[in-house]
Design a protein around this motif. Sequence first.
Motif, PDB file in Angstrom:
ATOM      1  N   GLY A  23       7.251  -8.689 -18.333  1.00 19.71           N
ATOM      2  CA  GLY A  23       6.576  -9.560 -17.479  1.00 19.71           C
ATOM      3  C   GLY A  23       5.450  -8.825 -17.014  1.00 19.71           C
ATOM      4  N   TYR A  24       4.408  -9.811 -16.065  1.00 18.28           N
ATOM      5  CA  TYR A  24       3.212  -9.375 -15.543  1.00 18.28           C
ATOM      6  C   TYR A  24       3.444  -8.418 -14.266  1.00 18.28           C
ATOM      7  CZ  TYR A  24       0.938 -12.340 -18.770  1.00 18.28           C
ATOM      8  OH  TYR A  24       0.412 -13.124 -19.830  1.00 18.28           O
ATOM      9  N   ARG A  25       2.807  -7.289 -14.235  1.00 19.14           N
ATOM     10  CA  ARG A  25       2.673  -6.731 -12.953  1.00 19.14           C
ATOM     11  C   ARG A  25       1.294  -6.762 -12.176  1.00 19.14           C
ATOM     12  NH1 ARG A  25       7.460  -4.266 -11.408  1.00 19.14           N
ATOM     13  NH2 ARG A  25       8.789  -3.984 -13.229  1.00 19.14           N
ATOM     14  N   LEU A  26       1.300  -6.719 -11.015  1.00 27.08           N
ATOM     15  CA  LEU A  26       0.046  -6.540 -10.100  1.00 27.08           C
ATOM     16  C   LEU A  26       0.163  -5.419  -9.083  1.00 27.08           C
ATOM     17  CD1 LEU A  26      -2.443  -8.106  -8.845  1.00 27.08           C
ATOM     18  CD2 LEU A  26      -0.773  -9.087  -7.189  1.00 27.08           C
ATOM     19  N   VAL A  27      -1.023  -4.586  -9.429  1.00 29.12           N
ATOM     20  CA  VAL A  27      -1.252  -3.337  -8.488  1.00 29.12           C
ATOM     21  C   VAL A  27      -2.577  -3.735  -7.839  1.00 29.12           C
ATOM     22  CG1 VAL A  27      -1.601  -1.080  -8.386  1.00 29.12           C
ATOM     23  CG2 VAL A  27       0.047  -1.992 -10.141  1.00 29.12           C
ATOM     24  N   PRO A  28      -2.414  -3.789  -6.594  1.00 27.19           N
ATOM     25  CA  PRO A  28      -3.738  -4.327  -5.896  1.00 27.19           C
ATOM     26  C   PRO A  28      -4.471  -2.968  -5.690  1.00 27.19           C
ATOM     27  CG  PRO A  28      -1.852  -4.078  -4.295  1.00 27.19           C
ATOM     28  CD  PRO A  28      -1.273  -3.923  -5.665  1.00 27.19           C
ATOM     29  N   ALA A  29      -5.707  -3.031  -5.582  1.00 27.40           N
ATOM     30  CA  ALA A  29      -6.674  -2.050  -5.116  1.00 27.40           C
ATOM     31  C   ALA A  29      -6.222  -1.043  -3.947  1.00 27.40           C
ATOM     32  CB  ALA A  29      -8.088  -2.612  -5.055  1.00 27.40           C
ATOM     33  N   GLY A  30      -6.267   0.043  -4.157  1.00 32.41           N
ATOM     34  CA  GLY A  30      -6.145   0.897  -3.190  1.00 32.41           C
ATOM     35  C   GLY A  30      -4.542   1.513  -2.958  1.00 32.41           C
ATOM     36  N   ALA A  31      -3.702   0.951  -4.164  1.00 29.58           N
ATOM     37  CA  ALA A  31      -2.335   1.389  -4.178  1.00 29.58           C
ATOM     38  C   ALA A  31      -2.324   2.776  -4.597  1.00 29.58           C
ATOM     39  CB  ALA A  31      -1.518   0.286  -5.323  1.00 29.58           C
ATOM     40  N   ARG A  32      -1.244   3.267  -4.523  1.00 29.02           N
ATOM     41  CA  ARG A  32      -1.027   4.929  -4.535  1.00 29.02           C
ATOM     42  C   ARG A  32      -1.093   4.928  -6.145  1.00 29.02           C
ATOM     43  NH1 ARG A  32       4.093   5.503  -6.664  1.00 29.02           N
ATOM     44  NH2 ARG A  32       5.524   4.045  -5.475  1.00 29.02           N
ATOM     45  N   LEU A  33      -1.539   6.074  -6.532  1.00 28.35           N
ATOM     46  CA  LEU A  33      -1.716   6.343  -7.997  1.00 28.35           C
ATOM     47  C   LEU A  33      -0.367   6.513  -8.766  1.00 28.35           C
ATOM     48  CD1 LEU A  33      -3.678   7.589 -10.141  1.00 28.35           C
ATOM     49  CD2 LEU A  33      -3.102   9.844  -9.599  1.00 28.35           C
ATOM     50  N   GLY A  34      -0.203   5.639  -9.757  1.00 31.02           N
ATOM     51  CA  GLY A  34       1.001   5.677 -10.482  1.00 31.02           C
ATOM     52  C   GLY A  34       1.967   4.648  -9.989  1.00 31.02           C
ATOM     53  N   ALA A  35       1.526   3.716  -8.967  1.00 32.53           N
ATOM     54  CA  ALA A  35       2.289   2.628  -8.668  1.00 32.53           C
ATOM     55  C   ALA A  35       2.621   1.763  -9.606  1.00 32.53           C
ATOM     56  CB  ALA A  35       1.896   1.933  -7.488  1.00 32.53           C
ATOM     57  N   LYS A  36       3.844   1.125  -9.930  1.00 30.98           N
ATOM     58  CA  LYS A  36       4.164   0.396 -10.873  1.00 30.98           C
ATOM     59  C   LYS A  36       3.906  -0.876 -10.675  1.00 30.98           C
ATOM     60  CE  LYS A  36       8.412   0.076 -12.326  1.00 30.98           C
ATOM     61  NZ  LYS A  36      10.013   0.079 -12.453  1.00 30.98           N
ATOM     62  N   GLY A  37       3.600  -1.328  -9.256  1.00 28.19           N
ATOM     63  CA  GLY A  37       3.057  -2.673  -9.048  1.00 28.19           C
ATOM     64  C   GLY A  37       4.242  -3.800  -8.799  1.00 28.19           C
ATOM     65  N   ARG A  38       3.921  -4.777  -8.216  1.00 28.07           N
ATOM     66  CA  ARG A  38       4.908  -5.815  -8.223  1.00 28.07           C
ATOM     67  C   ARG A  38       4.885  -7.019  -9.203  1.00 28.07           C
ATOM     68  NH1 ARG A  38       3.174 -10.759  -5.598  1.00 28.07           N
ATOM     69  NH2 ARG A  38       1.053 -10.794  -5.203  1.00 28.07           N
ATOM     70  N   ARG A  39       6.072  -7.419  -9.454  1.00 29.07           N
ATOM     71  CA  ARG A  39       6.198  -8.399 -10.716  1.00 29.07           C
ATOM     72  C   ARG A  39       5.401  -9.633 -10.318  1.00 29.07           C
ATOM     73  NH1 ARG A  39       8.434  -7.249 -14.558  1.00 29.07           N
ATOM     74  NH2 ARG A  39       9.954  -8.421 -15.734  1.00 29.07           N
ATOM     75  N   VAL A  40       4.796 -10.341 -11.235  1.00 39.55           N
ATOM     76  CA  VAL A  40       4.158 -11.674 -10.895  1.00 39.55           C
ATOM     77  C   VAL A  40       4.865 -12.649 -11.818  1.00 39.55           C
ATOM     78  CG1 VAL A  40       2.124 -12.859 -10.882  1.00 39.55           C
ATOM     79  CG2 VAL A  40       2.039 -10.508 -10.027  1.00 39.55           C
ATOM     80  N   ARG A  41       5.187 -13.805 -11.595  1.00 38.77           N
ATOM     81  CA  ARG A  41       5.790 -14.826 -12.511  1.00 38.77           C
ATOM     82  C   ARG A  41       4.825 -15.093 -13.474  1.00 38.77           C
ATOM     83  NH1 ARG A  41       7.535 -16.836  -7.476  1.00 38.77           N
ATOM     84  NH2 ARG A  41       5.960 -18.408  -7.662  1.00 38.77           N
ATOM     85  N   ARG A  42       5.357 -15.419 -14.723  1.00 44.80           N
ATOM     86  CA  ARG A  42       4.306 -15.888 -15.761  1.00 44.80           C
ATOM     87  C   ARG A  42       3.629 -16.932 -15.544  1.00 44.80           C
ATOM     88  NH1 ARG A  42       7.452 -15.680 -21.483  1.00 44.80           N
ATOM     89  NH2 ARG A  42       6.378 -13.901 -22.009  1.00 44.80           N
ATOM     90  N   CYS A  43       4.334 -17.919 -14.794  1.00 42.72           N
ATOM     91  CA  CYS A  43       3.570 -19.297 -14.370  1.00 42.72           C
ATOM     92  C   CYS A  43       2.545 -19.156 -13.589  1.00 42.72           C
ATOM     93  CB  CYS A  43       4.628 -20.309 -13.959  1.00 42.72           C
ATOM     94  SG  CYS A  43       5.393 -19.839 -12.303  1.00 42.72           S
ATOM     95  N   MET A  44       2.334 -17.891 -12.915  1.00 46.80           N
ATOM     96  CA  MET A  44       1.365 -17.738 -12.030  1.00 46.80           C
ATOM     97  C   MET A  44      -0.133 -16.984 -12.748  1.00 46.80           C
ATOM     98  SD  MET A  44       2.158 -18.598  -8.829  1.00 46.80           S
ATOM     99  CE  MET A  44       1.229 -17.483  -7.782  1.00 46.80           C
ATOM    100  N   VAL A  45       0.352 -16.178 -13.698  1.00 47.96           N
ATOM    101  CA  VAL A  45      -0.729 -15.665 -14.539  1.00 47.96           C
ATOM    102  C   VAL A  45      -1.256 -16.428 -15.465  1.00 47.96           C
ATOM    103  CG1 VAL A  45      -1.181 -13.347 -15.631  1.00 47.96           C
ATOM    104  CG2 VAL A  45       0.222 -13.468 -13.911  1.00 47.96           C
ATOM    105  N   GLU A  46      -0.435 -16.925 -16.419  1.00 45.19           N
ATOM    106  CA  GLU A  46      -0.880 -17.756 -17.535  1.00 45.19           C
ATOM    107  C   GLU A  46      -2.035 -18.856 -17.488  1.00 45.19           C
ATOM    108  OE1 GLU A  46       2.657 -18.429 -19.950  1.00 45.19           O
ATOM    109  OE2 GLU A  46       2.664 -16.274 -20.530  1.00 45.19           O
TER     110      GLU A  46
END
Length: 174
Positions: A23-46
């Motif tokens: 799936g897609y992952r979103l890591v916002p700017a300023g997140a800690r180094l190595g953060a996995k990020g949060r999952r973003v639904r495919r229907c939001m990204v595509e």
Amino acid sequence: MYSLVAAATPPAGEGGVWWDGTGYRLVPAGARLGAKGRRVRRCMVEPVIKAGFLHQDEYGEGVATADGHAMLAIWRHHRADLAEPWAARHEPETLPPLPGGHEAARRRGTARQRLVELERQAAQSRAEFLRRREDAEQQHRAEVEAARQRRAAKPPSRPSASAPSGPAPERTST
């Protein structure tokens, strides 16, 4: 949508959007180094990718396109006036491209090419139709002429003996 494009435009190593295989992952700017990020639904990204605001590179990372940068600049300038374009419950299946952007120009070019191809096919079909119609008309004329010649070559039929040969006699009533 804006947050997806914004996450794909930070300086190197400061967040992003990417495909991790499941799936897609979103890591916002300023997140800690190595953060996995949060999952973003495919229907939001595509839809954002199809609209030409993001481009997925060979590593699965979402990269903002020129249209994405332009859209983000407009959003940052008018942030107070622009809300997110849809509520979470009412997610669109497609997004329009940026008017006057690269994706809109690409789509117009593709549509023009498709139109030229359809016009070529229509002209080809019309020519084939006219050729077949002309062939059918010639065949019909030949059949009519052959039937006329057969009737002309056939000797006239003789009247039968049981049929009267002259005008019918007049009846007189008494």
